[in-house]
Scaffold this motif. Sequence first.
Motif, PDB file in Angstrom:
ATOM      1  N   GLU A 115      42.402  28.891  33.493  1.00 32.48           N
ATOM      2  CA  GLU A 115      42.247  30.196  32.856  1.00 32.48           C
ATOM      3  C   GLU A 115      40.786  30.613  32.859  1.00 32.48           C
ATOM      4  O   GLU A 115      39.898  29.791  32.677  1.00 32.48           O
ATOM      5  CB  GLU A 115      42.757  30.163  31.406  1.00 32.48           C
ATOM      6  CG  GLU A 115      44.227  29.814  31.254  1.00 32.48           C
ATOM      7  CD  GLU A 115      45.144  30.949  31.703  1.00 32.48           C
ATOM      8  OE1 GLU A 115      44.646  32.075  31.951  1.00 32.48           O
ATOM      9  OE2 GLU A 115      46.355  30.711  31.801  1.00 32.48           O
ATOM     10  N   ARG A 116      40.543  31.898  33.072  1.00 36.32           N
ATOM     11  CA  ARG A 116      39.188  32.437  32.949  1.00 36.32           C
ATOM     12  C   ARG A 116      38.777  32.477  31.478  1.00 36.32           C
ATOM     13  O   ARG A 116      39.606  32.368  30.582  1.00 36.32           O
ATOM     14  CB  ARG A 116      39.138  33.859  33.512  1.00 36.32           C
ATOM     15  CG  ARG A 116      39.550  33.975  34.970  1.00 36.32           C
ATOM     16  CD  ARG A 116      39.486  35.439  35.409  1.00 36.32           C
ATOM     17  NE  ARG A 116      39.808  35.555  36.818  1.00 36.32           N
ATOM     18  CZ  ARG A 116      40.932  36.077  37.305  1.00 36.32           C
ATOM     19  NH1 ARG A 116      41.855  36.539  36.463  1.00 36.32           N
ATOM     20  NH2 ARG A 116      41.141  36.140  38.605  1.00 36.32           N
ATOM     21  N   VAL A 117      37.471  32.687  31.269  1.00 34.53           N
ATOM     22  CA  VAL A 117      37.029  32.989  29.907  1.00 34.53           C
ATOM     23  C   VAL A 117      37.272  34.465  29.615  1.00 34.53           C
ATOM     24  O   VAL A 117      37.962  34.818  28.656  1.00 34.53           O
ATOM     25  CB  VAL A 117      35.548  32.617  29.704  1.00 34.53           C
ATOM     26  CG1 VAL A 117      35.140  32.908  28.252  1.00 34.53           C
ATOM     27  CG2 VAL A 117      35.302  31.153  30.033  1.00 34.53           C
ATOM     28  N   ILE A 118      36.720  35.358  30.457  1.00 34.46           N
ATOM     29  CA  ILE A 118      36.843  36.804  30.246  1.00 34.46           C
ATOM     30  C   ILE A 118      37.365  37.456  31.516  1.00 34.46           C
ATOM     31  O   ILE A 118      36.862  37.203  32.613  1.00 34.46           O
ATOM     32  CB  ILE A 118      35.480  37.421  29.863  1.00 34.46           C
ATOM     33  CG1 ILE A 118      34.999  36.866  28.513  1.00 34.46           C
ATOM     34  CG2 ILE A 118      35.569  38.944  29.807  1.00 34.46           C
ATOM     35  CD1 ILE A 118      33.580  37.266  28.160  1.00 34.46           C
ATOM     36  N   ASP A 119      38.345  38.332  31.354  1.00 28.51           N
ATOM     37  CA  ASP A 119      38.885  39.118  32.462  1.00 28.51           C
ATOM     38  C   ASP A 119      38.776  40.588  32.082  1.00 28.51           C
ATOM     39  O   ASP A 119      39.534  41.082  31.251  1.00 28.51           O
ATOM     40  CB  ASP A 119      40.349  38.732  32.722  1.00 28.51           C
ATOM     41  CG  ASP A 119      40.887  39.330  34.014  1.00 28.51           C
ATOM     42  OD1 ASP A 119      40.240  40.247  34.556  1.00 28.51           O
ATOM     43  OD2 ASP A 119      41.955  38.886  34.473  1.00 28.51           O
ATOM     44  N   ASN A 120      37.797  41.261  32.679  1.00 28.37           N
ATOM     45  CA  ASN A 120      37.609  42.693  32.424  1.00 28.37           C
ATOM     46  C   ASN A 120      38.376  43.437  33.511  1.00 28.37           C
ATOM     47  O   ASN A 120      37.841  43.777  34.559  1.00 28.37           O
ATOM     48  CB  ASN A 120      36.120  43.046  32.455  1.00 28.37           C
ATOM     49  CG  ASN A 120      35.857  44.438  31.925  1.00 28.37           C
ATOM     50  OD1 ASN A 120      36.463  44.881  30.953  1.00 28.37           O
ATOM     51  ND2 ASN A 120      34.942  45.153  32.570  1.00 28.37           N
ATOM     52  N   ASN A 121      39.653  43.690  33.276  1.00 28.86           N
ATOM     53  CA  ASN A 121      40.543  44.021  34.376  1.00 28.86           C
ATOM     54  C   ASN A 121      40.939  45.481  34.478  1.00 28.86           C
ATOM     55  O   ASN A 121      41.963  45.814  35.068  1.00 28.86           O
ATOM     56  CB  ASN A 121      41.788  43.128  34.352  1.00 28.86           C
ATOM     57  CG  ASN A 121      42.558  43.217  33.053  1.00 28.86           C
ATOM     58  OD1 ASN A 121      42.545  44.251  32.393  1.00 28.86           O
ATOM     59  ND2 ASN A 121      43.237  42.133  32.703  1.00 28.86           N
ATOM     60  N   ASN A 122      40.094  46.382  33.938  1.00 34.14           N
ATOM     61  CA  ASN A 122      40.275  47.806  34.186  1.00 34.14           C
ATOM     62  C   ASN A 122      39.157  48.269  35.119  1.00 34.14           C
ATOM     63  O   ASN A 122      37.983  48.085  34.810  1.00 34.14           O
ATOM     64  CB  ASN A 122      40.248  48.603  32.891  1.00 34.14           C
ATOM     65  CG  ASN A 122      40.644  50.048  33.111  1.00 34.14           C
ATOM     66  OD1 ASN A 122      40.023  50.784  33.867  1.00 34.14           O
ATOM     67  ND2 ASN A 122      41.701  50.483  32.431  1.00 34.14           N
ATOM     68  N   PRO A 123      39.484  48.873  36.278  1.00 33.02           N
ATOM     69  CA  PRO A 123      38.443  49.242  37.246  1.00 33.02           C
ATOM     70  C   PRO A 123      37.394  50.203  36.707  1.00 33.02           C
ATOM     71  O   PRO A 123      36.289  50.277  37.250  1.00 33.02           O
ATOM     72  CB  PRO A 123      39.245  49.888  38.389  1.00 33.02           C
ATOM     73  CG  PRO A 123      40.609  49.323  38.272  1.00 33.02           C
ATOM     74  CD  PRO A 123      40.844  49.129  36.805  1.00 33.02           C
ATOM     75  N   GLY A 124      37.701  50.925  35.635  1.00 33.06           N
ATOM     76  CA  GLY A 124      36.745  51.899  35.131  1.00 33.06           C
ATOM     77  C   GLY A 124      35.856  51.413  34.010  1.00 33.06           C
ATOM     78  O   GLY A 124      35.045  52.171  33.475  1.00 33.06           O
ATOM     79  N   SER A 125      35.968  50.146  33.625  1.00 36.72           N
ATOM     80  CA  SER A 125      35.282  49.661  32.424  1.00 36.72           C
ATOM     81  C   SER A 125      33.973  48.962  32.754  1.00 36.72           C
ATOM     82  O   SER A 125      33.920  48.074  33.603  1.00 36.72           O
ATOM     83  CB  SER A 125      36.185  48.691  31.666  1.00 36.72           C
ATOM     84  OG  SER A 125      35.506  48.141  30.560  1.00 36.72           O
TER      85      SER A 125
END
Length: 282
Positions: A102-112
Amino acid sequence: MTMLSTRVVATALLLALPVLSHAVVINVTTTVDVLDGADGLTSLREAFQTASANSTADEIVLAALAVYDLSDCVEGDLDHTASDPLVITGNDATVAQGCAGERVIDNNNPGSDLSIDDLTLNGTPGGAALSGAAIYTYNGLTALTNVTMTGLFSGGSGAMLEGDGLDGGLVYELTNVTIDGNEGSGISTDFGSVTIIDSTITDQTSASVSLTDGNPLIIQNSIVTGNGAGGVRTTGQGSTVLALTDAVITGNDGTGVNCFGCSTVTVTDSTISGNGLDPDTS
């Protein structure tokens, strides 16, 4: 390709975390990895869920020197799914992923856009190959300041900081970042720009920085050493720029610096030596 070498010290880029004047501040009040809306506390995972749902810019504030062990392996990553900017103020805290694969953080919105300050990220061994063991992003700006990534595991084929910039607009800005002692590469992305200032990338089992058509790749006043599959590399389609200023790239297995298909390589006051496939060009 144009190859430039100069003794004039380049003016350092000044990178800063964006100021979100209207951000909602979410204070994390427990280190327990829990989802419990009735306990009167806010866990780190709950803070991420709030930031994903409230349709506004957010700042998640961690307690000073706290250790947040991520133990909910069903939920896994800390996911940010909104398009709004997110700032994480770490206050010298540590977030440790205790779930293999598992990752620590997944910022998975392309616009963020994602900004992190004063935080350590680490992980646990095992699991399948993983892209972005510390942080994975999809386009947007990722600005890291005073961040350490250590003890993370990507299964060998992934990287600690990784993203997909195929849609354009992926930007990594690292200032005073340490990436040390991880399984996999330090930084990897497709079609993104990477700027590394006052940082250290050491002892990755694979490459330090490995980009596909990453443009530009700028490294200033930083150390890249002891990495298992090379120092710094990017490819290009005839337009990529690679600029090294006051950089030390030494003692890496494989090539120290590789810019394939680039238009311009600039080396200023830098040392490139003792790498597996490099002559001493310091």
